[in-house]
Design an enzyme around this catalytic site. Structure first.
Site, mmCIF file in Angstrom:
data_model
loop_
_atom_site.group_PDB
_atom_site.id
_atom_site.type_symbol
_atom_site.label_atom_id
_atom_site.label_comp_id
_atom_site.label_asym_id
_atom_site.label_seq_id
_atom_site.Cartn_x
_atom_site.Cartn_y
_atom_site.Cartn_z
ATOM 1 N N LYS A 22 -37.707 7.998 20.029
ATOM 2 C CA LYS A 22 -38.647 7.027 19.441
ATOM 3 C C LYS A 22 -39.823 6.830 20.391
ATOM 4 O O LYS A 22 -39.684 7.003 21.615
ATOM 5 C CB LYS A 22 -37.981 5.687 19.121
ATOM 6 C CG LYS A 22 -37.681 4.761 20.306
ATOM 7 C CD LYS A 22 -38.744 3.725 20.586
ATOM 8 C CE LYS A 22 -38.880 3.480 22.047
ATOM 9 N NZ LYS A 22 -38.962 2.433 22.815
ATOM 10 N N GLY A 75 -30.973 7.561 25.066
ATOM 11 C CA GLY A 75 -29.601 7.042 25.093
ATOM 12 C C GLY A 75 -29.292 6.200 23.864
ATOM 13 O O GLY A 75 -28.203 6.301 23.282
ATOM 14 N N ASP A 123 -32.518 -1.278 21.540
ATOM 15 C CA ASP A 123 -33.200 -0.263 20.721
ATOM 16 C C ASP A 123 -32.261 0.423 19.726
ATOM 17 O O ASP A 123 -32.721 1.209 18.896
ATOM 18 C CB ASP A 123 -33.793 0.824 21.625
ATOM 19 C CG ASP A 123 -35.149 0.434 22.204
ATOM 20 O OD1 ASP A 123 -35.754 -0.543 21.706
ATOM 21 O OD2 ASP A 123 -35.591 1.106 23.155
HETATM 22 O O1 C5P Z 1 -30.668 -4.326 25.540
HETATM 23 P P1 C5P Z 1 -30.867 -3.365 26.670
HETATM 24 O O2 C5P Z 1 -29.600 -3.093 27.423
HETATM 25 O O3 C5P Z 1 -31.573 -2.130 26.262
HETATM 26 O O4 C5P Z 1 -31.844 -4.099 27.688
HETATM 27 C C1 C5P Z 1 -31.967 -3.694 29.033
HETATM 28 C C2 C5P Z 1 -32.607 -4.825 29.810
HETATM 29 O O5 C5P Z 1 -33.968 -4.991 29.400
HETATM 30 C C3 C5P Z 1 -31.971 -6.182 29.591
HETATM 31 O O6 C5P Z 1 -30.938 -6.421 30.472
HETATM 32 C C4 C5P Z 1 -33.131 -7.125 29.841
HETATM 33 O O7 C5P Z 1 -33.312 -7.309 31.225
HETATM 34 C C5 C5P Z 1 -34.320 -6.350 29.341
HETATM 35 N N1 C5P Z 1 -34.704 -6.705 27.953
HETATM 36 C C6 C5P Z 1 -35.362 -7.896 27.714
HETATM 37 N N2 C5P Z 1 -35.735 -8.195 26.431
HETATM 38 C C7 C5P Z 1 -35.512 -7.353 25.417
HETATM 39 C C8 C5P Z 1 -34.856 -6.114 25.646
HETATM 40 C C9 C5P Z 1 -34.465 -5.813 26.934
HETATM 41 O O8 C5P Z 1 -35.598 -8.693 28.630
HETATM 42 N N3 C5P Z 1 -35.924 -7.667 24.194
#
Ligand code: C5P
Length: 286
Positions: A11, A104, A138
């Site tokens: 993406k 991933g 995502d």
């Molecule tokens: O959800 P994911 O594991 O992909 O997110 C990785 C990190 O990115 C989270 O731990 C957070 O610190 C940050 N994040 C965020 N706000 C989002 C998505 C991700 O702060 N909407």
């Protein structure tokens, strides 16, 4: 044993905006997302003895639940109330790793779609996207794909009119960026450039690639360390000079995308960037 191979598309973000920090530690997002033809291939062998594990041939990718594909399999099994024990997930990686292009997450989404088919669980795409929420922000988008506005943590998805036929060049510089560190940097900084998300959506609605290109922007570009920012700016400039209608960093980077209406210009831009960068791809929206 039953087996299935699925494509897991990368993406890109045509826009990425952060509306604010949330009490749960995440951030409120507003992003126009697009899936592209650069794909990993994910093969599921359900019932293959050896537990639930992921194999990619890349030594630095985890094989256990630290791999989003395995986490997705565990989330799916629990949501479906199933009790199978053995699943081999073989990932043929084409999407760059840690690149802001959801490789991933897309592998994880492919696991959810594949297990839904193999086990006959019968989840709707929306239900499957909900199962993916706990796996990563995502993943719900990657389950549904296409052109979409993502809000909330990334899980509130509104399909948008597909992009008119076009070409998207991806170029990943060699450095990698920590997503949480970039969010922390955003928290610290006060004055920020922001994308015109409404304008980008209006351009999509009108099928106007020129207007869309002008509105491509990623708020993370403004909070990068200066050396990385210079490199991203350099790639964006090269893409624009080669005829891109717009260019921006994707996700939390460092991949930069350039939007082209002409394939010959996109191919020439990709060829040029390949002289400097090892990971350059000419893709189309899917
Ligand atoms: O959800 P994911 O594991 O992909 O997110 C990785 C990190 O990115 C989270 O731990 C957070 O610190 C940050 N994040 C965020 N706000 C989002 C998505 C991700 O702060 N909407």
């Amino acid at each position: 044993m039953t087996s299935l191979t699925l494509q897991a598309p990368a993406k890109v973000n045509l826009t990425l905006d952060i509306l604010g920090a949330r009490p749960d530690g995440y951030h409120e997002m507003e992003m126009v997302m697009q899936s592209v033809s650069l794909c990993d291939a994910v093969t599921l062998d359900l019932g293959d003895p050896g537990g639930i594990r992921a194999e990619s041939g890349l030594h630095f990718l985890p094989k256990d639940k630290d791999n989003l594909a395995v986490a997705a399999a565990l989330a799916f099994r629990e949501a479906a109330g199933q009790d199978w024990q053995d699943l081999r997930i073989t990932i043929q990686k084409e999407i760059p790793v840690c690149a802001g292009t959801a490789g991933g997450s897309s592998d994880a989404a492919a696991v959810l779609r594949g297990l839904n088919t193999l086990t006959g669980a019968g989840f709707s795409p929306q239900e499957l996207a909900r199962v993916g929420e706990a796996v990563g922000s995502d993943v719900p988008y990657c389950v549904l794909g296409g052109t979409a506005l993502a809000q909330g943590r990334g899980e509130i998805l509104t399909p948008l009119k597909p992009l008119p036929p076009c070409h998207i060049v991806l170029c990943k510089p060699a450095f990698s960026i920590s997503t949480p560190a970039l969010f922390r940097e955003w928290d610290k900084q006060k004055r920020r450039l922001r994308p015109d998300t409404q304008g980008a959506m209006a351009a999509l609605d009108q099928g106007d690639l020129v207007a869309l290109g002008r509105r491509m922007f990623n708020v993370f570009e403004g909070v990068l360390p200066s050396q990385q920012r210079r490199e991203i700016e350099g790639i964006k400039t090269a893409l624009i000079q080669a005829g891109a209608l717009g260019a921006a960093m994707s996700g939390s980077g460092p991949t930069v995308l350039g939007l082209f209406d002409r394939e010959d210009l996109a191919q020439a831009a990709a060829d040029r960037l390949k002289e400097t960068y090892a990971e350059v791809f000419l893709t189309q929206p899917v």
